[in-house]
Design a protein around this motif. Structure first.
Motif, PDB file in Angstrom:
ATOM      1  N   UNK A   4       0.745  -1.150   0.107  1.00  0.00           N
ATOM      2  CA  UNK A   4       0.040  -0.045   0.008  1.00  0.00           C
ATOM      3  C   UNK A   4       0.971   1.337   0.038  1.00  0.00           C
ATOM      4  N   UNK A   5       0.714   2.305  -1.068  1.00  0.00           N
ATOM      5  CA  UNK A   5       1.529   3.305  -1.172  1.00  0.00           C
ATOM      6  C   UNK A   5       0.384   4.642  -1.034  1.00  0.00           C
ATOM      7  N   UNK A   6       1.195   5.648  -0.665  1.00  0.00           N
ATOM      8  CA  UNK A   6       0.692   6.901  -0.661  1.00  0.00           C
ATOM      9  C   UNK A   6       1.458   7.713  -1.740  1.00  0.00           C
ATOM     10  N   UNK A   7       0.655   8.458  -2.629  1.00  0.00           N
ATOM     11  CA  UNK A   7       1.493   9.314  -3.679  1.00  0.00           C
ATOM     12  C   UNK A   7       1.066  10.549  -3.402  1.00  0.00           C
ATOM     13  N   UNK A   8       1.845  11.566  -4.027  1.00  0.00           N
ATOM     14  CA  UNK A   8       1.584  12.945  -4.155  1.00  0.00           C
ATOM     15  C   UNK A   8       2.333  13.113  -5.516  1.00  0.00           C
ATOM     16  N   UNK A   9       1.492  13.537  -6.624  1.00  0.00           N
ATOM     17  CA  UNK A   9       1.850  13.737  -7.769  1.00  0.00           C
ATOM     18  C   UNK A   9       1.833  15.112  -8.318  1.00  0.00           C
ATOM     19  N   UNK A  10       3.188  15.630  -8.629  1.00  0.00           N
ATOM     20  CA  UNK A  10       3.063  17.087  -9.028  1.00  0.00           C
ATOM     21  C   UNK A  10       3.452  17.248 -10.400  1.00  0.00           C
ATOM     22  N   UNK A  11       3.186  18.435 -10.935  1.00  0.00           N
ATOM     23  CA  UNK A  11       3.468  19.031 -12.189  1.00  0.00           C
ATOM     24  C   UNK A  11       2.254  19.233 -12.980  1.00  0.00           C
ATOM     25  N   UNK A  12       2.087  19.063 -14.054  1.00  0.00           N
ATOM     26  CA  UNK A  12       0.620  19.312 -14.969  1.00  0.00           C
ATOM     27  C   UNK A  12      -0.186  18.234 -15.070  1.00  0.00           C
ATOM     28  N   UNK A  13      -0.909  18.186 -13.671  1.00  0.00           N
ATOM     29  CA  UNK A  13      -1.540  16.863 -13.513  1.00  0.00           C
ATOM     30  C   UNK A  13      -3.079  17.142 -13.310  1.00  0.00           C
ATOM     31  N   UNK A  69       2.044  16.539 -17.547  1.00  0.00           N
ATOM     32  CA  UNK A  69       3.581  16.412 -17.124  1.00  0.00           C
ATOM     33  C   UNK A  69       3.896  16.102 -15.693  1.00  0.00           C
ATOM     34  N   UNK A  70       4.354  15.160 -15.476  1.00  0.00           N
ATOM     35  CA  UNK A  70       4.922  14.748 -14.210  1.00  0.00           C
ATOM     36  C   UNK A  70       6.155  15.168 -13.834  1.00  0.00           C
ATOM     37  N   UNK A  71       6.117  16.058 -12.883  1.00  0.00           N
ATOM     38  CA  UNK A  71       7.611  16.447 -12.296  1.00  0.00           C
ATOM     39  C   UNK A  71       7.916  15.623 -11.341  1.00  0.00           C
ATOM     40  N   UNK A  72       7.196  15.150 -10.358  1.00  0.00           N
ATOM     41  CA  UNK A  72       7.760  14.267  -9.196  1.00  0.00           C
ATOM     42  C   UNK A  72       6.631  13.503  -8.956  1.00  0.00           C
ATOM     43  N   UNK A  73       6.816  12.511  -8.001  1.00  0.00           N
ATOM     44  CA  UNK A  73       5.991  11.769  -7.442  1.00  0.00           C
ATOM     45  C   UNK A  73       6.679  11.466  -6.089  1.00  0.00           C
ATOM     46  N   UNK A  74       6.200  11.977  -5.128  1.00  0.00           N
ATOM     47  CA  UNK A  74       6.419  11.514  -3.512  1.00  0.00           C
ATOM     48  C   UNK A  74       5.720  10.336  -3.109  1.00  0.00           C
ATOM     49  N   UNK A  75       6.573   9.112  -2.861  1.00  0.00           N
ATOM     50  CA  UNK A  75       5.892   7.697  -2.397  1.00  0.00           C
ATOM     51  C   UNK A  75       6.341   7.495  -0.979  1.00  0.00           C
ATOM     52  N   UNK A  76       5.188   7.020  -0.346  1.00  0.00           N
ATOM     53  CA  UNK A  76       5.397   6.695   1.140  1.00  0.00           C
ATOM     54  C   UNK A  76       4.656   5.494   1.271  1.00  0.00           C
ATOM     55  N   UNK A  77       5.149   4.665   2.048  1.00  0.00           N
ATOM     56  CA  UNK A  77       4.452   3.560   2.526  1.00  0.00           C
ATOM     57  C   UNK A  77       3.217   3.767   3.386  1.00  0.00           C
ATOM     58  N   UNK A  78       2.058   3.001   3.287  1.00  0.00           N
ATOM     59  CA  UNK A  78       0.952   3.326   4.077  1.00  0.00           C
ATOM     60  C   UNK A  78       0.476   2.028   4.606  1.00  0.00           C
ATOM     61  N   UNK A  79       0.293   2.051   6.070  1.00  0.00           N
ATOM     62  CA  UNK A  79      -0.151   0.851   6.787  1.00  0.00           C
ATOM     63  C   UNK A  79      -1.625   0.693   6.524  1.00  0.00           C
ATOM     64  N   UNK A  80      -2.299   1.573   6.486  1.00  0.00           N
ATOM     65  CA  UNK A  80      -4.074   1.364   6.335  1.00  0.00           C
ATOM     66  C   UNK A  80      -4.273   1.061   4.797  1.00  0.00           C
ATOM     67  N   UNK A  81      -4.953  -0.008   4.868  1.00  0.00           N
ATOM     68  CA  UNK A  81      -5.461  -0.637   3.597  1.00  0.00           C
ATOM     69  C   UNK A  81      -6.646  -0.106   3.349  1.00  0.00           C
ATOM     70  N   UNK A  82      -7.095   0.636   1.899  1.00  0.00           N
ATOM     71  CA  UNK A  82      -8.050   0.912   1.673  1.00  0.00           C
ATOM     72  C   UNK A  82      -9.338   0.257   1.411  1.00  0.00           C
ATOM     73  N   UNK A  83     -10.520   0.286   1.272  1.00  0.00           N
ATOM     74  CA  UNK A  83     -11.647  -0.291   1.145  1.00  0.00           C
ATOM     75  C   UNK A  83     -11.401  -1.003  -0.277  1.00  0.00           C
TER      76      UNK A  83
END
Length: 92
Positions: A4-13, A69-83
């Motif tokens: 499970x990953x949490x993403x923040x995607x920046x750029x022209x998104x 246009x994706x400039x960066x993706x910040x990725x972190x682990x996530x313990x909570x699993x979504x529905x």
């Protein structure tokens, strides 16, 4: 193995169909989670499922839809699993 990953995607998104593209790609891969626009112009997502499929999704996110246009993706682990399933959430 489930990842499970949490993403923040920046750029022209925003305004380029990124959320719809991400939701379609995640559903096609059988992944669970959600995606939404953020007020700061980025896109946020939580993705969960088979680790290999999560990696494939993350790799695809670097390109996104044609107009993005994706400039960066910040990725972190996530313990909570979504529905189960994958949804588009309102801007947060």
């Amino acid at each position: 193995m489930i990842a499970t990953r949490h993403l923040i995607i920046t750029g022209r998104v925003q305004g380029v169909g990124y959320r719809a593209w991400a939701a379609h790609a995640a559903r096609d891969m059988g992944l669970d989670g959600w995606v939404r626009n953020r007020a700061d112009g980025s896109v946020e997502a939580v993705i969960s499922g088979d680790a290999a499929k999560v990696r494939a999704f993350l790799n695809a996110c670097h390109n996104g839809p044609a107009l993005a246009r994706v400039d960066e993706i910040a990725i972190s682990d996530r313990a909570e699993v979504p529905e189960a399933g994958f949804v588009t959430r309102p801007t947060g």
